[in-house]
Design a protein around this motif. Sequence first.
Motif, PDB file in Angstrom:
ATOM      1  N   CYS A  50     -39.099 -16.778  11.674  1.00 17.99           N
ATOM      2  CA  CYS A  50     -37.963 -16.269  12.451  1.00 17.99           C
ATOM      3  C   CYS A  50     -38.412 -15.846  13.851  1.00 17.99           C
ATOM      4  CB  CYS A  50     -37.327 -15.097  11.717  1.00 17.99           C
ATOM      5  SG  CYS A  50     -35.757 -14.529  12.405  1.00 17.99           S
ATOM      6  N   GLY A  51     -39.562 -15.210  13.934  1.00 17.21           N
ATOM      7  CA  GLY A  51     -40.082 -14.751  15.214  1.00 17.21           C
ATOM      8  C   GLY A  51     -40.388 -15.899  16.158  1.00 17.21           C
ATOM      9  N   ILE A  52     -41.043 -16.927  15.648  1.00 12.58           N
ATOM     10  CA  ILE A  52     -41.359 -18.101  16.469  1.00 12.58           C
ATOM     11  C   ILE A  52     -40.073 -18.757  16.963  1.00 12.58           C
ATOM     12  CG2 ILE A  52     -42.345 -20.430  16.430  1.00 12.58           C
ATOM     13  CD1 ILE A  52     -44.444 -19.338  14.443  1.00 12.58           C
TER      14      ILE A  52
ATOM     15  N   ILE B 184     -34.074 -17.442   5.451  1.00 16.17           N
ATOM     16  CA  ILE B 184     -35.445 -17.944   5.278  1.00 16.17           C
ATOM     17  C   ILE B 184     -36.138 -17.247   4.110  1.00 16.17           C
ATOM     18  CG2 ILE B 184     -37.716 -18.152   6.373  1.00 16.17           C
ATOM     19  CD1 ILE B 184     -36.272 -18.260   9.075  1.00 16.17           C
ATOM     20  N   SER B 185     -35.777 -15.986   3.862  1.00 13.89           N
ATOM     21  CA  SER B 185     -36.455 -15.187   2.831  1.00 13.89           C
ATOM     22  C   SER B 185     -36.096 -15.602   1.410  1.00 13.89           C
ATOM     23  CB  SER B 185     -36.114 -13.704   3.005  1.00 13.89           C
ATOM     24  OG  SER B 185     -36.585 -13.212   4.223  1.00 13.89           O
ATOM     25  N   ILE B 186     -34.994 -16.308   1.232  1.00 15.45           N
ATOM     26  CA  ILE B 186     -34.511 -16.615  -0.117  1.00 15.45           C
ATOM     27  C   ILE B 186     -35.575 -17.302  -0.988  1.00 15.45           C
ATOM     28  CG2 ILE B 186     -32.829 -17.955  -1.455  1.00 15.45           C
ATOM     29  CD1 ILE B 186     -30.785 -17.319   0.752  1.00 15.45           C
TER      30      ILE B 186
ATOM     31  N   PHE C 256     -43.690 -11.307   5.314  1.00 16.20           N
ATOM     32  CA  PHE C 256     -44.358 -11.695   6.561  1.00 16.20           C
ATOM     33  C   PHE C 256     -43.998 -13.103   7.012  1.00 16.20           C
ATOM     34  CE2 PHE C 256     -47.876 -13.750   8.806  1.00 16.20           C
ATOM     35  CZ  PHE C 256     -47.979 -12.927   9.920  1.00 16.20           C
ATOM     36  N   PHE C 257     -44.039 -14.075   6.109  1.00 15.24           N
ATOM     37  CA  PHE C 257     -43.832 -15.458   6.539  1.00 15.24           C
ATOM     38  C   PHE C 257     -42.395 -15.737   6.993  1.00 15.24           C
ATOM     39  CE2 PHE C 257     -47.922 -15.937   4.446  1.00 15.24           C
ATOM     40  CZ  PHE C 257     -48.585 -16.716   5.380  1.00 15.24           C
ATOM     41  N   PRO C 258     -41.374 -15.167   6.345  1.00 16.98           N
ATOM     42  CA  PRO C 258     -40.034 -15.298   6.932  1.00 16.98           C
ATOM     43  C   PRO C 258     -39.945 -14.663   8.319  1.00 16.98           C
ATOM     44  CG  PRO C 258     -39.857 -14.694   4.623  1.00 16.98           C
ATOM     45  CD  PRO C 258     -41.310 -14.585   4.983  1.00 16.98           C
TER      46      PRO C 258
ATOM     47  N   ASN D  79     -48.282 -10.279  -2.751  1.00 18.70           N
ATOM     48  CA  ASN D  79     -47.093 -11.111  -2.938  1.00 18.70           C
ATOM     49  C   ASN D  79     -45.901 -10.572  -2.145  1.00 18.70           C
ATOM     50  OD1 ASN D  79     -48.297 -12.973  -4.615  1.00 18.70           O
ATOM     51  ND2 ASN D  79     -47.732 -11.918  -6.496  1.00 18.70           N
ATOM     52  N   LEU D  80     -45.759  -9.250  -2.134  1.00 21.20           N
ATOM     53  CA  LEU D  80     -44.674  -8.645  -1.368  1.00 21.20           C
ATOM     54  C   LEU D  80     -44.878  -8.900   0.123  1.00 21.20           C
ATOM     55  CD1 LEU D  80     -42.107  -6.898  -1.699  1.00 21.20           C
ATOM     56  CD2 LEU D  80     -43.547  -4.899  -1.280  1.00 21.20           C
ATOM     57  N   TRP D  81     -46.115  -8.813   0.567  1.00 18.39           N
ATOM     58  CA  TRP D  81     -46.427  -9.077   1.972  1.00 18.39           C
ATOM     59  C   TRP D  81     -46.093 -10.522   2.348  1.00 18.39           C
ATOM     60  CZ3 TRP D  81     -49.839 -12.493   4.356  1.00 18.39           C
ATOM     61  CH2 TRP D  81     -50.019 -12.285   5.727  1.00 18.39           C
ATOM     62  N   ILE D  82     -46.473 -11.460   1.486  1.00 17.62           N
ATOM     63  CA  ILE D  82     -46.181 -12.877   1.744  1.00 17.62           C
ATOM     64  C   ILE D  82     -44.678 -13.099   1.863  1.00 17.62           C
ATOM     65  CG2 ILE D  82     -46.230 -15.201   0.718  1.00 17.62           C
ATOM     66  CD1 ILE D  82     -48.955 -14.445  -0.501  1.00 17.62           C
ATOM     67  N   SER D  83     -43.919 -12.474   0.965  1.00 18.40           N
ATOM     68  CA  SER D  83     -42.471 -12.690   0.928  1.00 18.40           C
ATOM     69  C   SER D  83     -41.754 -12.100   2.142  1.00 18.40           C
ATOM     70  CB  SER D  83     -41.875 -12.100  -0.350  1.00 18.40           C
ATOM     71  OG  SER D  83     -41.922 -10.689  -0.322  1.00 18.40           O
TER      72      SER D  83
END
Length: 265
Positions: free
Chosen positions: A50-52, A18-20, A44-46, A38-42
Motif C-alpha cells: 500500500c505504501g509503495i 490487500i490484507s485479506i 507489514f506486507f500489506p 506471523n502477525l507482523w507478516i500479516s
Amino acid sequence: MNKIIPLFLKIFFLQFIISIPFFFIAFKDFPKKAFTVNLWISSFFPELICGIYFLYKLNLIKAFKANLLSKFWSFKNLKIISVGIFIPTAISLILNYLNLINTNLIKDIDYLEIVTFFFLLLLSAFMEEIFFRFIPYNILKNELSLKNVLLTSLIFSCFHLFNPNFNIIGLINIFVAGIFLSLIYLKTNSIIISTIVHFLWNFLIGCIYGSNISGLKIYGISNYSFISNNKILTGVDFGFEGSIITTLVFSIFSLVLIKSATFSK
C-alpha cells in the motif's frame, strides 16, 4: 484539513483489501494477543504494498528518496534520539519507583529472538512513519498547521483501536505520541529520525522493560508484575501506553516541541 480524511480513507480501504489474503497467515495467532512473526507478516506486507502504491500515485517517490538520502546526523538530531531513549526509560523507572510494577530480568534470554524483534519493530515503525508522517505532511506541506497535526495524530490513534486490551487512556496516549512524532518529523524533516524515535519507544518498552506494546505481548529480556491494582497508573495489559504517567511525560515533551514548531498556517 479536507485533504487528510479522504487520503486516509483511501489508504485504509486499500490496505484492508490487500490484507485479506494475509489475514489467514496470522489467524491462529490472534487469540495469543501477542506480537508474533506471523502477525507482523500479516500487517507489514500489506502496509508495504500500500505504501509503495501511494508513494507513486501521489508523486512522492522522488521526495521520499531525497528524504531518505538527506543528511540526518547532527547534534540536534542526536539530542532528539536521546529523548527517544529517555522517555520509555523514565516511565519504567517511575512505575517501578512508585511501586506500581516490579520488573525482573528473565532467565535464559534468547538473544536471537531479541535481534529478530529488533528488526521487525524497526520496519514496522518505518512503515507507520511513512503513512502517518511522511505522506500526509508532504501532501500538506503548504498547509501545515497544528490542526492538521492534531487530526493526523487522532487518525494514528484510531488506527490502533482494534488492538487487544485497548482502553481510553491508551487512545489518548497514542494520540499524544502521534503529536510528538509529528513534531519530531516536522522539526527534523527526516523520516529516519522519526522512525528511530518511534522504534526506540516500541523496542525499549517491549523487549527491554517487559511492557506490552499497544496491548500486544512481545518477547523481551524482562517482564513485570503488577504491585498496584490502579489501572489508570499501571496501564494494565495495554502496557505503558495505557498509563496516565505516560500521558504526562509525552504531553510535557510535546508542549516543548510545539513551542519551537513552525507551521505554514
